[in-house]
Design an enzyme around this catalytic site. Structure first.
Site, PDB file in Angstrom:
ATOM      1  N   GLY A  64     -83.647 -15.909 -28.232  1.00  0.00           N
ATOM      2  CA  GLY A  64     -84.790 -14.950 -28.096  1.00  0.00           C
ATOM      3  C   GLY A  64     -84.058 -13.429 -27.397  1.00  0.00           C
ATOM      4  O   GLY A  64     -83.263 -13.623 -26.626  1.00  0.00           O
TER       5      GLY A  64
ATOM      6  N   ARG B 231     -89.534  -9.070 -22.588  1.00  0.00           N
ATOM      7  CA  ARG B 231     -90.547  -8.979 -21.450  1.00  0.00           C
ATOM      8  C   ARG B 231     -89.944  -9.055 -20.060  1.00  0.00           C
ATOM      9  O   ARG B 231     -90.354  -8.879 -18.901  1.00  0.00           O
ATOM     10  CB  ARG B 231     -91.566 -10.290 -21.564  1.00  0.00           C
ATOM     11  CG  ARG B 231     -92.745  -9.680 -22.620  1.00  0.00           C
ATOM     12  CD  ARG B 231     -93.728 -10.805 -22.746  1.00  0.00           C
ATOM     13  NE  ARG B 231     -93.078 -11.853 -23.595  1.00  0.00           N
ATOM     14  CZ  ARG B 231     -93.535 -13.071 -23.741  1.00  0.00           C
ATOM     15  NH1 ARG B 231     -94.435 -13.627 -23.392  1.00  0.00           N
ATOM     16  NH2 ARG B 231     -92.884 -14.011 -24.794  1.00  0.00           N
TER      17      ARG B 231
ATOM     18  N   GLN C  15     -77.967 -17.128 -34.588  1.00  0.00           N
ATOM     19  CA  GLN C  15     -79.305 -16.838 -35.409  1.00  0.00           C
ATOM     20  C   GLN C  15     -78.981 -15.306 -35.299  1.00  0.00           C
ATOM     21  O   GLN C  15     -79.381 -14.598 -34.412  1.00  0.00           O
ATOM     22  CB  GLN C  15     -80.445 -17.300 -34.948  1.00  0.00           C
ATOM     23  CG  GLN C  15     -81.674 -17.009 -35.565  1.00  0.00           C
ATOM     24  CD  GLN C  15     -83.023 -17.474 -34.844  1.00  0.00           C
ATOM     25  OE1 GLN C  15     -82.966 -17.258 -33.489  1.00  0.00           O
ATOM     26  NE2 GLN C  15     -84.107 -17.346 -35.416  1.00  0.00           N
TER      27      GLN C  15
ATOM     28  N   GLY D 261     -84.529 -22.704 -24.385  1.00  0.00           N
ATOM     29  CA  GLY D 261     -83.638 -22.557 -23.463  1.00  0.00           C
ATOM     30  C   GLY D 261     -84.297 -21.788 -22.137  1.00  0.00           C
ATOM     31  O   GLY D 261     -83.571 -21.772 -20.951  1.00  0.00           O
TER      32      GLY D 261
ATOM     33  N   GLU E 148    -100.519 -21.379 -32.632  1.00  0.00           N
ATOM     34  CA  GLU E 148     -99.972 -20.529 -31.683  1.00  0.00           C
ATOM     35  C   GLU E 148    -101.193 -19.473 -31.099  1.00  0.00           C
ATOM     36  O   GLU E 148    -102.275 -19.086 -31.886  1.00  0.00           O
ATOM     37  CB  GLU E 148     -99.111 -19.461 -32.280  1.00  0.00           C
ATOM     38  CG  GLU E 148     -97.888 -20.158 -32.847  1.00  0.00           C
ATOM     39  CD  GLU E 148     -97.170 -20.725 -31.413  1.00  0.00           C
ATOM     40  OE1 GLU E 148     -96.813 -19.984 -30.434  1.00  0.00           O
ATOM     41  OE2 GLU E 148     -97.000 -21.817 -31.193  1.00  0.00           O
TER      42      GLU E 148
ATOM     43  N   ASN F 124     -98.342 -26.922 -26.020  1.00  0.00           N
ATOM     44  CA  ASN F 124     -97.055 -27.172 -26.459  1.00  0.00           C
ATOM     45  C   ASN F 124     -95.940 -26.870 -25.483  1.00  0.00           C
ATOM     46  O   ASN F 124     -95.795 -25.300 -25.222  1.00  0.00           O
ATOM     47  CB  ASN F 124     -96.925 -26.594 -27.941  1.00  0.00           C
ATOM     48  CG  ASN F 124     -95.203 -26.667 -28.357  1.00  0.00           C
ATOM     49  OD1 ASN F 124     -94.590 -27.547 -27.981  1.00  0.00           O
ATOM     50  ND2 ASN F 124     -94.998 -25.698 -29.152  1.00  0.00           N
TER      51      ASN F 124
ATOM     52  N   ASN G 116     -57.191 -17.425  24.226  1.00  0.00           N
ATOM     53  CA  ASN G 116     -58.165 -16.190  24.545  1.00  0.00           C
ATOM     54  C   ASN G 116     -57.998 -15.104  23.937  1.00  0.00           C
ATOM     55  O   ASN G 116     -56.696 -14.372  24.163  1.00  0.00           O
ATOM     56  CB  ASN G 116     -58.499 -16.076  25.930  1.00  0.00           C
ATOM     57  CG  ASN G 116     -59.796 -15.231  25.941  1.00  0.00           C
ATOM     58  OD1 ASN G 116     -60.732 -15.862  26.002  1.00  0.00           O
ATOM     59  ND2 ASN G 116     -59.454 -14.127  26.547  1.00  0.00           N
TER      60      ASN G 116
ATOM     61  N   TYR H 174     -52.247  -4.850   7.856  1.00  0.00           N
ATOM     62  CA  TYR H 174     -52.217  -3.996   6.598  1.00  0.00           C
ATOM     63  C   TYR H 174     -51.468  -2.567   6.767  1.00  0.00           C
ATOM     64  O   TYR H 174     -51.891  -1.946   7.661  1.00  0.00           O
ATOM     65  CB  TYR H 174     -53.559  -3.730   6.216  1.00  0.00           C
ATOM     66  CG  TYR H 174     -53.650  -3.112   4.475  1.00  0.00           C
ATOM     67  CD1 TYR H 174     -52.701  -3.529   3.515  1.00  0.00           C
ATOM     68  CD2 TYR H 174     -54.512  -1.940   4.343  1.00  0.00           C
ATOM     69  CE1 TYR H 174     -53.000  -2.930   2.180  1.00  0.00           C
ATOM     70  CE2 TYR H 174     -54.536  -1.369   3.046  1.00  0.00           C
ATOM     71  CZ  TYR H 174     -53.696  -1.881   1.913  1.00  0.00           C
ATOM     72  OH  TYR H 174     -53.722  -1.380   0.831  1.00  0.00           O
TER      73      TYR H 174
HETATM   74  C1  UD1 Z   1     -93.038 -21.233 -28.061  1.00  0.00           C
HETATM   75  C2  UD1 Z   1     -93.826 -22.085 -28.970  1.00  0.00           C
HETATM   76  C3  UD1 Z   1     -95.315 -22.440 -28.126  1.00  0.00           C
HETATM   77  C4  UD1 Z   1     -94.979 -22.812 -26.841  1.00  0.00           C
HETATM   78  C5  UD1 Z   1     -94.170 -21.814 -26.237  1.00  0.00           C
HETATM   79  C6  UD1 Z   1     -93.663 -22.923 -24.763  1.00  0.00           C
HETATM   80  C7  UD1 Z   1     -93.296 -21.685 -31.547  1.00  0.00           C
HETATM   81  C8  UD1 Z   1     -93.912 -20.946 -32.504  1.00  0.00           C
HETATM   82  N1  UD1 Z   1     -94.191 -21.449 -30.326  1.00  0.00           N
HETATM   83  O1  UD1 Z   1     -93.580 -19.972 -28.130  1.00  0.00           O
HETATM   84  O2  UD1 Z   1     -96.047 -22.993 -28.988  1.00  0.00           O
HETATM   85  O3  UD1 Z   1     -96.348 -23.041 -26.285  1.00  0.00           O
HETATM   86  O4  UD1 Z   1     -93.011 -21.695 -26.809  1.00  0.00           O
HETATM   87  O5  UD1 Z   1     -92.865 -22.172 -23.998  1.00  0.00           O
HETATM   88  O6  UD1 Z   1     -92.610 -22.229 -31.449  1.00  0.00           O
HETATM   89  N2  UD1 Z   1     -86.003 -18.408 -29.950  1.00  0.00           N
HETATM   90  C9  UD1 Z   1     -84.935 -18.284 -30.726  1.00  0.00           C
HETATM   91  N3  UD1 Z   1     -84.985 -17.627 -32.075  1.00  0.00           N
HETATM   92  C10 UD1 Z   1     -86.418 -17.118 -32.449  1.00  0.00           C
HETATM   93  C11 UD1 Z   1     -87.341 -17.273 -31.471  1.00  0.00           C
HETATM   94  C12 UD1 Z   1     -87.162 -18.033 -30.266  1.00  0.00           C
HETATM   95  O7  UD1 Z   1     -83.918 -18.965 -30.698  1.00  0.00           O
HETATM   96  O8  UD1 Z   1     -86.223 -16.658 -33.589  1.00  0.00           O
HETATM   97  C13 UD1 Z   1     -86.067 -19.203 -28.800  1.00  0.00           C
HETATM   98  C14 UD1 Z   1     -86.219 -18.330 -27.474  1.00  0.00           C
HETATM   99  O9  UD1 Z   1     -85.242 -17.851 -27.107  1.00  0.00           O
HETATM  100  C15 UD1 Z   1     -86.785 -19.353 -26.502  1.00  0.00           C
HETATM  101  C16 UD1 Z   1     -87.568 -20.314 -27.364  1.00  0.00           C
HETATM  102  O10 UD1 Z   1     -86.946 -20.165 -28.542  1.00  0.00           O
HETATM  103  O11 UD1 Z   1     -85.745 -20.037 -25.771  1.00  0.00           O
HETATM  104  C17 UD1 Z   1     -88.982 -20.016 -27.426  1.00  0.00           C
HETATM  105  O12 UD1 Z   1     -89.226 -18.763 -27.810  1.00  0.00           O
HETATM  106  P1  UD1 Z   1     -90.272 -17.900 -27.326  1.00  0.00           P
HETATM  107  O13 UD1 Z   1     -90.553 -16.446 -28.187  1.00  0.00           O
HETATM  108  O14 UD1 Z   1     -90.429 -17.389 -26.129  1.00  0.00           O
HETATM  109  O15 UD1 Z   1     -91.934 -18.936 -27.840  1.00  0.00           O
HETATM  110  P2  UD1 Z   1     -93.159 -18.655 -27.387  1.00  0.00           P
HETATM  111  O16 UD1 Z   1     -93.921 -17.390 -27.966  1.00  0.00           O
HETATM  112  O17 UD1 Z   1     -93.199 -18.812 -25.975  1.00  0.00           O
HETATM  113 CA    CA Z   2     -91.285 -18.718 -24.328  1.00  0.00          CA
END
Ligand code: UD1
Ligand code: CA
Length: 452
Positions: free
Chosen positions: A9, A13, A71, A99, A150, A165, A373, A383
């Site tokens: 991700g 934010r 990705q 992560g 979601e 979740n 002392n 230096y």
């Molecule tokens: C996600 C969950 C949500 C949960 C929340 C908990 C989904 C659709 N939603 O939402 O149900 O309550 O986490 O924290 O799974 N990431 C990738 N590739 C992507 C998108 C995200 O690797 O394309 C990784 C992000 O780096 C992060 C994690 O997945 O570590 C979660 O992604 P984030 O965008 O934070 O999901 P949330 O909207 O928080």
């Molecule tokens: Ca998140």
């Protein structure tokens, strides 16, 4: 077991140029916390899905046991897991972790894996007072999980659900590829949601189970700087409480920061606002005054570090006294019962037992014997503008105030250096060394006066 950590991700934010998962929590990157918890389960494969800042992550985490997959475009958590599929083994369980959820405990992960046993889809959930932003757990009348919705797709009563979740789930590996293939992105965010596999499991007659944790901290995610500092406070509080339980006397459990590890002996006392970085050890009955910063130090029993001292990469002997306002730099050892006082800087030096440098000195690249002392204002001139040189001082040497020791130079045992002396040649044992100067007193001299 496979473990997949989703780490691609953008972390928009965070409003920071640094990849989100490299922001430090308790002194180490967020992602390292997650990897640490994952490794405690001894997985056969630990796959990190990286995208934004992937190179920086790989460099910072430098761990040859990790399998990195890319990705390229962040199309959602389901797409992220799809990228990991080729790296997975056909082990029974695949554990998926976020992560950005750094305080997850290995015991909770292990319970989740046990609940799945490669047969069931197991999810870690938590009930929050404010579920804003999270995926909601939708259960049927019998209490079984029907699906996850979601926040942005939730409507009406779904928004009132406070069970959410955590993003951490254990999946039967043999089902995973099929479920991922069936995902679509027809939702409010046009993303492939991993969470949609819950509805598929239901449709396929695969049992869905959940584990709830009441330790909310281990489920909290970091999406912005505020959440990061909130987690930092939670982590620091738990580190402080662990020290208190062990008998360490903290002046205030809310005013200590441990950005690494701190091992303490018995009856250790730590006053307010101290910061510990790297790995440090405090022996029995060590006392740390207020506002000290200690990084990678090893302090023997009974030593006292007075307030506002800054110590790094040093070994402090038993019953030594450091500070207030002392600076001890890397490569320094301070002997038993030695004293380093206010506004004294010591670098890459060995200070012998019972030796003292109590006021306003710089001791760099020096080997100082026992019972020496070092007078106020003494400076090792180590230096020459190009190279550093050592100063050797024997046992029982007495150095007066305001002395310059021009290295390389050595002063043998028992020698005395008079106040205001510049020493640039070696001094023999028990000798007195001074630079002759004359004192002029002119009784006729008058101080100039302002013209009226
Ligand atoms: C996600 C969950 C949500 C949960 C929340 C908990 C989904 C659709 N939603 O939402 O149900 O309550 O986490 O924290 O799974 N990431 C990738 N590739 C992507 C998108 C995200 O690797 O394309 C990784 C992000 O780096 C992060 C994690 O997945 O570590 C979660 O992604 P984030 O965008 O934070 O999901 P949330 O909207 O928080
Ligand atoms: Ca998140």
């Amino acid at each position: 077991m496979n473990i997949v950590v989703l780490a691609a991700g953008l972390g928009k934010r965070m409003a920071s140029p640094r990849p989100k998962l490299l922001h430090p929590l308790g002194g180490k990157p967020l992602l390292e916390h997650v990897i640490g918890a994952a490794k405690a389960l001894e997985p056969d494969r630990l796959v990190i899905v990286a995208g934004h800042g992937a190179d920086q992550l790989r460099l910072a985490i430098a761990d040859a046991t990790l399998l990195w997959v890319e990705q390229a475009q962040q199309l959602g958590t389901g797409d992220a897991v799809r990228c990991a599929l080729p790296a997975l083994g056909d082990d029974e369980v695949t554990l998926v972790m976020n992560g950005d959820v750094p305080l997850i405990r290995p015991a909770t992960l292990a319970a989740l894996v046990a609940a799945s046993a490669g047969e069931r889809l197991a999810l870690l959930t938590v009930v929050l007072d404010d579920a804003t932003g999270y995926g909601r757990i939708i259960r049927n009348e019998a209490g079984a999980i029907e699906k996850i919705v979601e926040h942005k797709d939730a409507t009406g009563k779904e928004l009132d659900v406070r069970e959410i979740n955590t993003g951490i789930m254990a999946i039967p590996t043999r089902r995973l590829a099929d479920w991922i293939r069936r995902l679509d992105n027809h939702n409010a965010q046009s993303e492939y949601y991993l969470t949609d596999i819950f509805a598929f499991a239901r449709a396929d007659g695969v049992d869905v189970v959940s584990i709830a944790t009441d330790r909310i901290a281990e489920t909290l995610g970091v999406n912005n700087q505020l959440q990061l500092v909130q987690l930092e406070r939670l982590l620091q509080r738990s580190r402080a409480e662990a020290l208190l339980e062990q008998g360490v006397m903290l002046a205030d459990a809310n005013r200590i920061d441990i950005r690494g590890t701190l091992a303490c002996g018995e009856q250790v006392a730590i006053d307010v606002n101290c910061i510990f970085e790297g790995d440090s050890r405090l022996g029995d009955r060590v006392t740390i005054g207020a506002h000290c910063i200690l990084r990678n130090v090893d302090i023997d029993e009974g030593a006292v570090i007075e307030p506002y001292s800054y110590l790094e990469g040093a070994k402090i002997g038993a019953h030594a006294r450091i500070g207030p306002y002392a600076r001890i730099r890397p490569g320094t050892t301070v002997g038993i019962e030695a004293h380093i006082g206010n506004f004294v800087e010591v670098k890459n030096s060995d200070i012998g037992a019972q030796s003292k440098a109590n006021h306003l000195s710089y001791v760099g690249d020096a080997t100082v014997g026992a019972r020496v002392n070092i007078g106020a204002g003494t400076i090792t001139c180590n230096y020459d503008g190009a190279n550093k040189h050592r100063t050797l001082i024997g046992d029982d040497v007495h150095i007066g105030s305001d002395v310059q020791l021009v290295a390389p130079v050595s002063i043998a045992d028992g020698a005395t250096v008079g106040a205001g002396t510049t020493v640039w040649k070696d001094v023999k044992a028990d000798a007195l060394v001074v630079n002759p100067k004359t004192q002029v007193a002119d009784a006729t001299w008058r101080r100039p006066r302002k013209k009226s």
